[in-house]
Design a protein around this motif. Structure first.
Motif, mmCIF file in Angstrom:
data_model
loop_
_atom_site.group_PDB
_atom_site.id
_atom_site.type_symbol
_atom_site.label_atom_id
_atom_site.label_comp_id
_atom_site.label_asym_id
_atom_site.label_seq_id
_atom_site.Cartn_x
_atom_site.Cartn_y
_atom_site.Cartn_z
ATOM 1 N N GLY A 96 0.992 -1.542 0.100
ATOM 2 C CA GLY A 96 0.032 -0.043 0.038
ATOM 3 C C GLY A 96 0.805 1.211 0.183
ATOM 4 O O GLY A 96 2.095 1.252 0.040
ATOM 5 N N ILE A 97 0.380 2.348 -0.293
ATOM 6 C CA ILE A 97 0.955 3.451 -0.286
ATOM 7 C C ILE A 97 0.037 4.651 0.360
ATOM 8 O O ILE A 97 -1.202 4.631 0.527
ATOM 9 C CB ILE A 97 1.149 4.110 -1.766
ATOM 10 C CG1 ILE A 97 0.110 4.466 -2.704
ATOM 11 C CG2 ILE A 97 2.420 3.188 -2.277
ATOM 12 C CD1 ILE A 97 0.213 4.834 -3.928
ATOM 13 N N MET A 98 0.883 5.708 1.121
ATOM 14 C CA MET A 98 0.033 6.661 1.884
ATOM 15 C C MET A 98 0.677 8.059 1.435
ATOM 16 O O MET A 98 1.741 8.239 1.654
ATOM 17 C CB MET A 98 0.111 6.467 3.179
ATOM 18 C CG MET A 98 -0.485 7.406 4.108
ATOM 19 S SD MET A 98 -0.233 7.133 5.849
ATOM 20 C CE MET A 98 1.495 7.420 6.215
ATOM 21 N N LYS A 99 -0.299 8.821 0.870
ATOM 22 C CA LYS A 99 0.041 10.434 0.747
ATOM 23 C C LYS A 99 -0.971 11.131 1.388
ATOM 24 O O LYS A 99 -2.253 10.902 1.430
ATOM 25 C CB LYS A 99 -0.248 10.396 -0.849
ATOM 26 C CG LYS A 99 0.644 9.472 -1.652
ATOM 27 C CD LYS A 99 2.108 9.973 -1.633
ATOM 28 C CE LYS A 99 3.093 9.062 -2.423
ATOM 29 N NZ LYS A 99 4.560 9.281 -1.984
ATOM 30 N N LEU A 100 -0.783 12.232 1.990
ATOM 31 C CA LEU A 100 -1.548 12.815 2.821
ATOM 32 C C LEU A 100 -1.624 14.443 2.386
ATOM 33 O O LEU A 100 -0.369 15.068 1.894
ATOM 34 C CB LEU A 100 -0.761 13.017 4.223
ATOM 35 C CG LEU A 100 -0.508 11.515 4.894
ATOM 36 C CD1 LEU A 100 0.248 11.887 6.246
ATOM 37 C CD2 LEU A 100 -1.693 10.569 5.004
ATOM 38 N N ASN A 118 -3.752 0.582 -3.204
ATOM 39 C CA ASN A 118 -4.540 0.308 -2.179
ATOM 40 C C ASN A 118 -5.781 -0.638 -2.370
ATOM 41 O O ASN A 118 -6.084 -1.304 -1.515
ATOM 42 C CB ASN A 118 -4.852 1.387 -1.165
ATOM 43 C CG ASN A 118 -3.394 2.019 -0.499
ATOM 44 O OD1 ASN A 118 -2.397 1.798 -0.969
ATOM 45 N ND2 ASN A 118 -3.669 3.190 -0.112
ATOM 46 N N VAL A 119 -6.779 -0.144 -3.423
ATOM 47 C CA VAL A 119 -8.027 -0.627 -3.544
ATOM 48 C C VAL A 119 -7.894 -1.582 -4.592
ATOM 49 O O VAL A 119 -8.269 -2.945 -4.267
ATOM 50 C CB VAL A 119 -9.008 0.461 -3.747
ATOM 51 C CG1 VAL A 119 -10.520 -0.479 -3.931
ATOM 52 C CG2 VAL A 119 -9.203 1.578 -2.634
ATOM 53 N N ARG A 120 -7.540 -1.226 -5.894
ATOM 54 C CA ARG A 120 -7.523 -2.353 -6.969
ATOM 55 C C ARG A 120 -6.460 -3.376 -6.421
ATOM 56 O O ARG A 120 -6.748 -4.491 -6.741
ATOM 57 C CB ARG A 120 -7.029 -1.548 -8.097
ATOM 58 C CG ARG A 120 -6.971 -2.536 -9.452
ATOM 59 C CD ARG A 120 -6.540 -1.678 -10.485
ATOM 60 N NE ARG A 120 -5.991 -2.737 -11.671
ATOM 61 C CZ ARG A 120 -6.783 -3.048 -12.790
ATOM 62 N NH1 ARG A 120 -7.747 -2.599 -13.098
ATOM 63 N NH2 ARG A 120 -6.233 -3.734 -13.736
ATOM 64 N N GLY A 121 -5.449 -3.018 -6.068
ATOM 65 C CA GLY A 121 -4.322 -4.063 -5.636
ATOM 66 C C GLY A 121 -4.797 -5.151 -4.685
ATOM 67 O O GLY A 121 -4.731 -6.234 -4.815
ATOM 68 N N THR A 122 -5.375 -4.557 -3.628
ATOM 69 C CA THR A 122 -6.041 -5.504 -2.832
ATOM 70 C C THR A 122 -7.073 -6.256 -3.288
ATOM 71 O O THR A 122 -7.281 -7.638 -2.792
ATOM 72 C CB THR A 122 -6.663 -4.633 -1.327
ATOM 73 O OG1 THR A 122 -5.436 -3.910 -0.769
ATOM 74 C CG2 THR A 122 -7.440 -5.512 -0.745
ATOM 75 N N PHE A 123 -7.905 -5.737 -4.023
ATOM 76 C CA PHE A 123 -9.029 -6.455 -4.715
ATOM 77 C C PHE A 123 -8.545 -7.567 -5.677
ATOM 78 O O PHE A 123 -9.131 -8.613 -5.614
ATOM 79 C CB PHE A 123 -9.867 -5.407 -5.638
ATOM 80 C CG PHE A 123 -11.142 -6.138 -6.256
ATOM 81 C CD1 PHE A 123 -12.276 -6.209 -5.459
ATOM 82 C CD2 PHE A 123 -10.895 -6.775 -7.420
ATOM 83 C CE1 PHE A 123 -13.537 -6.966 -6.014
ATOM 84 C CE2 PHE A 123 -12.130 -7.494 -7.946
ATOM 85 C CZ PHE A 123 -13.307 -7.385 -7.459
ATOM 86 N N VAL A 124 -7.435 -7.239 -6.690
ATOM 87 C CA VAL A 124 -6.944 -8.104 -7.306
ATOM 88 C C VAL A 124 -6.415 -9.555 -6.477
ATOM 89 O O VAL A 124 -6.651 -10.608 -6.886
ATOM 90 C CB VAL A 124 -5.845 -7.504 -8.230
ATOM 91 C CG1 VAL A 124 -4.970 -8.566 -8.777
ATOM 92 C CG2 VAL A 124 -6.405 -6.609 -9.332
ATOM 93 N N GLN A 151 -8.142 11.725 11.401
ATOM 94 C CA GLN A 151 -7.262 12.693 11.665
ATOM 95 C C GLN A 151 -7.091 13.793 10.382
ATOM 96 O O GLN A 151 -7.112 13.269 9.386
ATOM 97 C CB GLN A 151 -5.738 12.121 11.778
ATOM 98 C CG GLN A 151 -5.601 11.387 13.190
ATOM 99 C CD GLN A 151 -4.313 10.563 13.278
ATOM 100 O OE1 GLN A 151 -3.904 9.948 12.445
ATOM 101 N NE2 GLN A 151 -3.848 10.569 14.541
ATOM 102 N N PRO A 152 -7.131 14.839 10.451
ATOM 103 C CA PRO A 152 -6.885 15.643 9.088
ATOM 104 C C PRO A 152 -5.875 15.194 8.363
ATOM 105 O O PRO A 152 -4.527 14.795 8.774
ATOM 106 C CB PRO A 152 -6.686 17.061 9.741
ATOM 107 C CG PRO A 152 -7.605 17.019 11.041
ATOM 108 C CD PRO A 152 -7.172 15.822 11.856
ATOM 109 N N THR A 153 -5.794 15.620 7.160
ATOM 110 C CA THR A 153 -4.691 15.109 5.965
ATOM 111 C C THR A 153 -4.848 13.644 5.506
ATOM 112 O O THR A 153 -4.280 13.345 4.637
ATOM 113 C CB THR A 153 -3.110 15.550 6.238
ATOM 114 O OG1 THR A 153 -2.749 14.872 7.239
ATOM 115 C CG2 THR A 153 -3.301 17.128 6.838
ATOM 116 N N TYR A 154 -5.504 12.754 6.409
ATOM 117 C CA TYR A 154 -5.496 11.521 6.135
ATOM 118 C C TYR A 154 -6.766 11.044 5.195
ATOM 119 O O TYR A 154 -6.972 9.864 5.147
ATOM 120 C CB TYR A 154 -5.547 10.696 7.478
ATOM 121 C CG TYR A 154 -4.263 10.648 7.964
ATOM 122 C CD1 TYR A 154 -3.433 9.288 7.967
ATOM 123 C CD2 TYR A 154 -3.482 11.628 8.695
ATOM 124 C CE1 TYR A 154 -2.200 9.390 8.514
ATOM 125 C CE2 TYR A 154 -2.604 11.436 9.348
ATOM 126 C CZ TYR A 154 -1.739 10.530 9.024
ATOM 127 O OH TYR A 154 -0.254 10.229 9.743
#
Length: 249
Positions: A96-100, A118-124, A151-154
């Protein structure tokens, strides 16, 4: 639970196995006697280090590349695991990746990139797990405690993980009767290199103090939760989100 592949071991695929949490999960499962496929996207050197640490401790592991959002690449990864070990018993989606950024300022291309991994990869990968896990198997996806902490920015990141939770809980019910458990682990702030990067010691201490236990989590803390869900003591836990955050609120 079933036995594992040809040598009697259970077999696990860990996506994102070259990362801080993914590497800890791979090592913990290997310590329990599981043969581990350490998936990586681009960090071949870190994946090799994880494999080397596992084999040096007497475990069994190998590294395999691929884009989690590309079905053909993940099919090849599962094919290789089955050819080498005889089957797959555990799948752990740590990739997964996280950008805030505040929602009002989030770049849509960045959001789309997070959604793809995060979503398509987990689904696949979850779809492959649903088709290929052997009876007695376990699928463990990754959410985040931020879905509850707000939390803000998330916002954009938490939105992708909310989608992961939804598909996880529904898939657990779709696989009813096949002796396969499907759960998600939702870590709180965890002391990985990615999390610590760019943060001052004072900020890190303040974030850690927000947990009831008064510290940041470690990758090994999260790996322990995964090992529980993947092992014999977690067989009656199904269709759940396990918050592994030290009591963060």
């Amino acid at each position: 639970m079933t036995d594992a592949g040809r040598d009697g071991r259970r077999v696990a695929v860990v996506t994102g196995g070259s990362g801080g949490i993914g590497g800890a999960v791979a090592r913990r499962l290997a310590d329990a006697g599981t043969a581990v496929v350490v998936h990586y996207a681009g960090a071949v050197d870190r994946a090799a280090e994880v494999v080397e640490s596992i084999t040096a401790a007497g475990g069994t592991a190998y590294a395999a590349p691929g884009d989690v959002a590309e079905p053909a690449e993940m099919e090849r990864l599962f094919d290789a695991a089955e050819e080498r070990f005889g089957g797959v018993d555990v799948v752990v989606n740590t990739a997964g990746i996280m950008k805030l950024a505040p929602v009002a300022e989030m770049d849509l291309d960045t959001f789309d990139r997070m959604h793809r991994v995060n979503v398509r990869g987990t689904f696949v990968v979850s779809r492959l797990a649903a088709r290929r896990l052997r009876p007695g198997g376990a699928l463990i996806n990754f959410s985040t405690s931020v879905t509850r902490l707000q939390q803000p920015t998330y916002g954009a990141y938490a939105a992708t993980k909310g989608a992961v939770e939804a598909m996880t809980l529904i898939l657990a019910r779709e696989l009813g009767g096949r002796d396969i458990t499907v759960n998600a682990v939702a870590p709180g702030p965890t002391a990985t290199p990615l999390f610590l990067e760019g943060k001052s010691p004072e900020l890190i201490e303040r974030i850690g103090s927000a947990a009831a236990l008064g510290r940041l989590g470690t990758p090994e803390d999260i790996a322990g939760a995964v090992a529980f869900l993947a092992g014999p003591d977690g067989r009656w836990i199904n269709g759940q989100v396990l918050f592994a955050n030290g009591g963060a609120a």
